[in-house]
Scaffold this motif. Structure first.
Motif, PDB file in Angstrom:
ATOM      1  N   GLU A 262     -62.843  -1.188 -58.989  1.00  0.00           N
ATOM      2  CA  GLU A 262     -62.193  -2.600 -58.428  1.00  0.00           C
ATOM      3  C   GLU A 262     -63.145  -3.471 -57.798  1.00  0.00           C
ATOM      4  OE1 GLU A 262     -57.745  -0.540 -57.910  1.00  0.00           O
ATOM      5  OE2 GLU A 262     -59.214  -0.203 -56.263  1.00  0.00           O
TER       6      GLU A 262
ATOM      7  N   ILE B 103     -66.392  -7.053 -48.940  1.00  0.00           N
ATOM      8  CA  ILE B 103     -65.091  -6.910 -49.386  1.00  0.00           C
ATOM      9  C   ILE B 103     -64.399  -5.928 -48.826  1.00  0.00           C
ATOM     10  CG2 ILE B 103     -64.154  -6.351 -51.656  1.00  0.00           C
ATOM     11  CD1 ILE B 103     -66.334  -7.747 -52.901  1.00  0.00           C
TER      12      ILE B 103
ATOM     13  N   TYR C 139     -63.985   2.787 -47.919  1.00  0.00           N
ATOM     14  CA  TYR C 139     -63.603   2.353 -46.590  1.00  0.00           C
ATOM     15  C   TYR C 139     -64.789   1.949 -45.571  1.00  0.00           C
ATOM     16  CZ  TYR C 139     -58.997   4.138 -48.327  1.00  0.00           C
ATOM     17  OH  TYR C 139     -57.958   4.584 -48.993  1.00  0.00           O
TER      18      TYR C 139
ATOM     19  N   ARG D 258     -62.503  -6.230 -46.105  1.00  0.00           N
ATOM     20  CA  ARG D 258     -61.272  -7.355 -46.024  1.00  0.00           C
ATOM     21  C   ARG D 258     -60.111  -6.450 -47.114  1.00  0.00           C
ATOM     22  NH1 ARG D 258     -65.429  -9.599 -44.658  1.00  0.00           N
ATOM     23  NH2 ARG D 258     -65.482 -11.540 -43.510  1.00  0.00           N
ATOM     24  N   ARG D 259     -60.431  -5.695 -47.884  1.00  0.00           N
ATOM     25  CA  ARG D 259     -59.713  -5.106 -48.734  1.00  0.00           C
ATOM     26  C   ARG D 259     -60.091  -3.507 -48.710  1.00  0.00           C
ATOM     27  NH1 ARG D 259     -59.862  -8.017 -54.190  1.00  0.00           N
ATOM     28  NH2 ARG D 259     -58.234  -6.660 -54.825  1.00  0.00           N
TER      29      ARG D 259
ATOM     30  N   LEU E 180     -60.678  -0.079 -51.963  1.00  0.00           N
ATOM     31  CA  LEU E 180     -60.732  -0.199 -53.210  1.00  0.00           C
ATOM     32  C   LEU E 180     -61.641   0.717 -53.972  1.00  0.00           C
ATOM     33  CD1 LEU E 180     -61.610  -4.148 -53.219  1.00  0.00           C
ATOM     34  CD2 LEU E 180     -59.518  -2.895 -54.050  1.00  0.00           C
TER      35      LEU E 180
END
Length: 67
Positions: free
Chosen positions: A22, A11, A62, A14-15, A18
């Motif tokens: 989240e 995750i 990150y 890709r994002r 967060l």
């Protein structure tokens, strides 16, 4: 590495950025922040993840690139 750690890395790749909360909602569909927090700290110690404040002051996760 645990499967939850693998999911967090997937995750985070890709994002980026967060928060633990989240990430917990993305994985479990509800808030299980403590479970995710422990795994994120594990990944940080293993040098796979960087945890730093975002612009809103919340700690973001990150994925570190492996070059």
């Amino acid at each position: 590495m645990t499967s939850i750690a693998n999911t967090i890395e997937f995750i985070a790749a890709r994002r980026a950025g967060l928060s633990d909360c989240e990430l917990a909602e993305a994985i479990y569909g509800k808030r299980k922040q403590q479970l995710v927090n422990g795994e994120c700290r594990y990944l940080e110690r293993a040098s796979g993840l960087e945890r730093r404040p975002r612009a809103d002051g919340i700690i973001g996760n990150y994925l570190l690139s492996y070059n």
